[in-house]
Design a protein around this motif. Sequence first.
Motif, PDB file in Angstrom:
ATOM      1  N   ASP A 144       0.830  -1.212   0.000  1.00  0.00           N
ATOM      2  CA  ASP A 144       0.000   0.000   0.000  1.00  0.00           C
ATOM      3  C   ASP A 144       0.860   1.256   0.000  1.00  0.00           C
ATOM      4  O   ASP A 144       0.543   2.240  -0.687  1.00  0.00           O
ATOM      5  CB  ASP A 144      -0.928   0.012   1.206  1.00  0.00           C
ATOM      6  N   GLU A 145       1.951   1.248   0.754  1.00  0.00           N
ATOM      7  CA  GLU A 145       2.857   2.402   0.768  1.00  0.00           C
ATOM      8  C   GLU A 145       3.489   2.599  -0.609  1.00  0.00           C
ATOM      9  O   GLU A 145       3.656   3.729  -1.072  1.00  0.00           O
ATOM     10  CB  GLU A 145       3.944   2.193   1.827  1.00  0.00           C
ATOM     11  N   TRP A 146       3.835   1.498  -1.248  1.00  0.00           N
ATOM     12  CA  TRP A 146       4.461   1.560  -2.565  1.00  0.00           C
ATOM     13  C   TRP A 146       3.523   2.202  -3.583  1.00  0.00           C
ATOM     14  O   TRP A 146       3.941   3.036  -4.390  1.00  0.00           O
ATOM     15  CB  TRP A 146       4.864   0.164  -3.000  1.00  0.00           C
ATOM     16  N   LYS A 147       2.250   1.844  -3.527  1.00  0.00           N
ATOM     17  CA  LYS A 147       1.275   2.447  -4.435  1.00  0.00           C
ATOM     18  C   LYS A 147       1.165   3.951  -4.187  1.00  0.00           C
ATOM     19  O   LYS A 147       1.014   4.739  -5.132  1.00  0.00           O
ATOM     20  CB  LYS A 147      -0.086   1.776  -4.264  1.00  0.00           C
ATOM     21  N   PHE A 148       1.234   4.350  -2.924  1.00  0.00           N
ATOM     22  CA  PHE A 148       1.203   5.778  -2.616  1.00  0.00           C
ATOM     23  C   PHE A 148       2.407   6.490  -3.211  1.00  0.00           C
ATOM     24  O   PHE A 148       2.277   7.551  -3.834  1.00  0.00           O
ATOM     25  CB  PHE A 148       1.174   6.009  -1.104  1.00  0.00           C
ATOM     26  N   VAL A 149       3.582   5.933  -3.003  1.00  0.00           N
ATOM     27  CA  VAL A 149       4.811   6.592  -3.477  1.00  0.00           C
ATOM     28  C   VAL A 149       4.817   6.668  -5.001  1.00  0.00           C
ATOM     29  O   VAL A 149       5.230   7.686  -5.572  1.00  0.00           O
ATOM     30  CB  VAL A 149       6.056   5.860  -2.934  1.00  0.00           C
ATOM     31  N   LEU A 150       4.377   5.626  -5.657  1.00  0.00           N
ATOM     32  CA  LEU A 150       4.269   5.676  -7.114  1.00  0.00           C
ATOM     33  C   LEU A 150       3.353   6.817  -7.551  1.00  0.00           C
ATOM     34  O   LEU A 150       3.687   7.593  -8.455  1.00  0.00           O
ATOM     35  CB  LEU A 150       3.721   4.344  -7.647  1.00  0.00           C
ATOM     36  N   ALA A 151       2.193   6.924  -6.900  1.00  0.00           N
ATOM     37  CA  ALA A 151       1.228   7.950  -7.284  1.00  0.00           C
ATOM     38  C   ALA A 151       1.718   9.349  -6.944  1.00  0.00           C
ATOM     39  O   ALA A 151       1.577  10.286  -7.744  1.00  0.00           O
ATOM     40  CB  ALA A 151      -0.114   7.676  -6.597  1.00  0.00           C
ATOM     41  N   ALA A 152       2.303   9.522  -5.765  1.00  0.00           N
ATOM     42  CA  ALA A 152       2.711  10.851  -5.324  1.00  0.00           C
ATOM     43  C   ALA A 152       3.886  11.389  -6.135  1.00  0.00           C
ATOM     44  O   ALA A 152       3.879  12.556  -6.565  1.00  0.00           O
ATOM     45  CB  ALA A 152       3.071  10.817  -3.838  1.00  0.00           C
ATOM     46  N   THR A 153       4.901  10.573  -6.357  1.00  0.00           N
ATOM     47  CA  THR A 153       6.044  11.056  -7.134  1.00  0.00           C
ATOM     48  C   THR A 153       5.656  11.327  -8.575  1.00  0.00           C
ATOM     49  O   THR A 153       6.212  12.225  -9.224  1.00  0.00           O
ATOM     50  CB  THR A 153       7.213  10.053  -7.086  1.00  0.00           C
ATOM     51  N   ALA A 154       4.667  10.577  -9.082  1.00  0.00           N
ATOM     52  CA  ALA A 154       4.198  10.798 -10.451  1.00  0.00           C
ATOM     53  C   ALA A 154       3.516  12.149 -10.609  1.00  0.00           C
ATOM     54  O   ALA A 154       3.455  12.687 -11.721  1.00  0.00           O
ATOM     55  CB  ALA A 154       3.243   9.691 -10.869  1.00  0.00           C
ATOM     56  N   ARG A 155       2.992  12.706  -9.514  1.00  0.00           N
ATOM     57  CA  ARG A 155       2.404  14.036  -9.581  1.00  0.00           C
ATOM     58  C   ARG A 155       3.440  15.124  -9.319  1.00  0.00           C
ATOM     59  O   ARG A 155       3.332  16.244  -9.834  1.00  0.00           O
ATOM     60  CB  ARG A 155       1.251  14.177  -8.573  1.00  0.00           C
ATOM     61  N   LEU A 156       4.453  14.828  -8.532  1.00  0.00           N
ATOM     62  CA  LEU A 156       5.493  15.831  -8.260  1.00  0.00           C
ATOM     63  C   LEU A 156       6.358  16.080  -9.490  1.00  0.00           C
ATOM     64  O   LEU A 156       6.753  17.216  -9.762  1.00  0.00           O
ATOM     65  CB  LEU A 156       6.353  15.375  -7.076  1.00  0.00           C
ATOM     66  N   ILE A 157       6.701  15.038 -10.224  1.00  0.00           N
ATOM     67  CA  ILE A 157       7.382  15.183 -11.519  1.00  0.00           C
ATOM     68  C   ILE A 157       6.583  14.336 -12.517  1.00  0.00           C
ATOM     69  O   ILE A 157       6.874  13.161 -12.719  1.00  0.00           O
ATOM     70  CB  ILE A 157       8.852  14.732 -11.470  1.00  0.00           C
ATOM     71  N   PRO A 158       5.579  14.930 -13.147  1.00  0.00           N
ATOM     72  CA  PRO A 158       4.670  14.156 -14.007  1.00  0.00           C
ATOM     73  C   PRO A 158       5.337  13.651 -15.276  1.00  0.00           C
ATOM     74  O   PRO A 158       6.374  14.155 -15.710  1.00  0.00           O
ATOM     75  CB  PRO A 158       3.558  15.169 -14.337  1.00  0.00           C
ATOM     76  N   SER A 159       4.715  12.663 -15.872  1.00  0.00           N
ATOM     77  CA  SER A 159       5.222  12.095 -17.117  1.00  0.00           C
ATOM     78  C   SER A 159       4.860  12.940 -18.329  1.00  0.00           C
ATOM     79  O   SER A 159       5.484  12.806 -19.381  1.00  0.00           O
ATOM     80  CB  SER A 159       4.667  10.668 -17.303  1.00  0.00           C
ATOM     81  N   GLU A 160       3.832  13.789 -18.198  1.00  0.00           N
ATOM     82  CA  GLU A 160       3.434  14.623 -19.324  1.00  0.00           C
ATOM     83  C   GLU A 160       4.526  15.646 -19.628  1.00  0.00           C
ATOM     84  O   GLU A 160       5.148  16.176 -18.727  1.00  0.00           O
ATOM     85  CB  GLU A 160       2.135  15.385 -19.010  1.00  0.00           C
ATOM     86  N   GLY A 161       4.731  15.937 -20.892  1.00  0.00           N
ATOM     87  CA  GLY A 161       5.728  16.930 -21.262  1.00  0.00           C
ATOM     88  C   GLY A 161       6.813  16.343 -22.128  1.00  0.00           C
ATOM     89  O   GLY A 161       6.729  15.212 -22.598  1.00  0.00           O
ATOM     90  N   ASP A 162       7.874  17.110 -22.327  1.00  0.00           N
ATOM     91  CA  ASP A 162       8.917  16.706 -23.262  1.00  0.00           C
ATOM     92  C   ASP A 162      10.098  16.027 -22.587  1.00  0.00           C
ATOM     93  O   ASP A 162      11.094  15.735 -23.228  1.00  0.00           O
ATOM     94  CB  ASP A 162       9.404  17.930 -24.058  1.00  0.00           C
ATOM     95  N   GLY A 163      10.008  15.781 -21.311  1.00  0.00           N
ATOM     96  CA  GLY A 163      11.088  15.099 -20.608  1.00  0.00           C
ATOM     97  C   GLY A 163      10.541  13.970 -19.757  1.00  0.00           C
ATOM     98  O   GLY A 163       9.326  13.835 -19.589  1.00  0.00           O
ATOM     99  N   PRO A 164      11.407  13.130 -19.197  1.00  0.00           N
ATOM    100  CA  PRO A 164      10.944  11.990 -18.400  1.00  0.00           C
ATOM    101  C   PRO A 164      10.375  12.432 -17.064  1.00  0.00           C
ATOM    102  O   PRO A 164      10.784  13.433 -16.488  1.00  0.00           O
ATOM    103  CB  PRO A 164      12.221  11.165 -18.205  1.00  0.00           C
ATOM    104  N   GLY A 165       9.428  11.661 -16.558  1.00  0.00           N
ATOM    105  CA  GLY A 165       8.857  11.926 -15.248  1.00  0.00           C
ATOM    106  C   GLY A 165       9.494  11.069 -14.177  1.00  0.00           C
ATOM    107  O   GLY A 165      10.432  10.308 -14.425  1.00  0.00           O
ATOM    108  N   ALA A 166       8.949  11.159 -12.971  1.00  0.00           N
ATOM    109  CA  ALA A 166       9.501  10.416 -11.840  1.00  0.00           C
ATOM    110  C   ALA A 166       9.412   8.911 -12.040  1.00  0.00           C
ATOM    111  O   ALA A 166      10.315   8.174 -11.625  1.00  0.00           O
ATOM    112  CB  ALA A 166       8.779  10.823 -10.561  1.00  0.00           C
ATOM    113  N   LEU A 167       8.349   8.448 -12.662  1.00  0.00           N
ATOM    114  CA  LEU A 167       8.216   7.000 -12.851  1.00  0.00           C
ATOM    115  C   LEU A 167       9.178   6.486 -13.902  1.00  0.00           C
ATOM    116  O   LEU A 167       9.777   5.414 -13.744  1.00  0.00           O
ATOM    117  CB  LEU A 167       6.774   6.650 -13.230  1.00  0.00           C
ATOM    118  N   GLU A 168       9.346   7.232 -14.990  1.00  0.00           N
ATOM    119  CA  GLU A 168      10.281   6.814 -16.040  1.00  0.00           C
ATOM    120  C   GLU A 168      11.711   6.742 -15.508  1.00  0.00           C
ATOM    121  O   GLU A 168      12.512   5.928 -15.964  1.00  0.00           O
ATOM    122  CB  GLU A 168      10.213   7.766 -17.223  1.00  0.00           C
TER     123      GLU A 168
END
Length: 232
Positions: free
Chosen positions: A51-75
Motif C-alpha cells: 500500500d505504501e508503494w502504491k502511494f509513493v508511485l502515485a505521489a512522485t508521479a504528480r510531483l514530476i509528471p510524465s506529461e511533457g517533453d522530458g521523463p517523469g519520476a516514474l520513467e
Amino acid sequence: MSNFSPPSRRTFLMASGAGVALTGMAMTFHANSKEAPIELGKYQPEFFTPDEWKFVLAATARLIPSEGDGPGALETHVPVFIDRQLVGYYGNAEIWYMQGPHDPEATPDRGWQTPLNPAQLYRKAIPAFNVACKERFGKEFKSLVPEQQDEALTALQKGEIKLEPELSIFFSTLLANTKEGYFADPQHGGNFRMQSWKYIGFPGARASYAEWVDQHNRKYPLGPVSIKGERA
C-alpha cells in the motif's frame, strides 16, 4: 515551491539540479551498484509495504509528471531510489544528531525538526495523509484522479491538511527525496538510464569536460557517464 502544481519540467529541473540536498540535510546514499537496473513494474520494494508503494508511485508521479517533453519520476525510477534510501542509513538517520527539543515551526536551516527518522516519517505520514484524503475526497490518495491528487498535495504543502506536528515536514521531505532520486547517479536506484541527465545536458561523471565550461549557449555534444562508467 510556494504552491504545488504540475511544474513546467525544464524550469523545475534546471532550478532544482544545482543541489539535491533540499531538506537542509546532507544527502546520503544506499548504493546497490552490483544490481542491474530492472523495469519499475518488476521491482520488489525493500522498505515499502504494497500500500505504501502504491502511494509513493502515485505521489512522485504528480510531483514530476510524465506529461511533457522530458521523463517523469516514474520513467526515471524515483520510487526505487526512495525505497532503497529508507532501508539504509539515511532512513535510519544513523549518523544524524537527533536529540530534542524539536520545533516543527523552525526554518529549514535549523535542521531535522522531528524525533522521527526518515523511515519512521514515511511509515507514519502515509497512512495519516491517506486518512485526510478519505475525509476530503472519499478515497485514499492512490485512488484519486490526478486533479484531486494535485489538490491534496497542494493542501498538504500549504498546511491546509494538517498532520501531527512530528509529521509536518512530510511534504518537503517527499519532494526533496523525489528531486534527489531524479538527479542521483543511477547506481542509487533512480535516474534510470540517466534520462534526467540527458534531458538537462548534464555530463555526469566524465573525467573531464573543462573545455566546455566557458562555451556558453552551445549544446554539450557528449552524453552523460555514470560513476560506474556506463554511457547513456
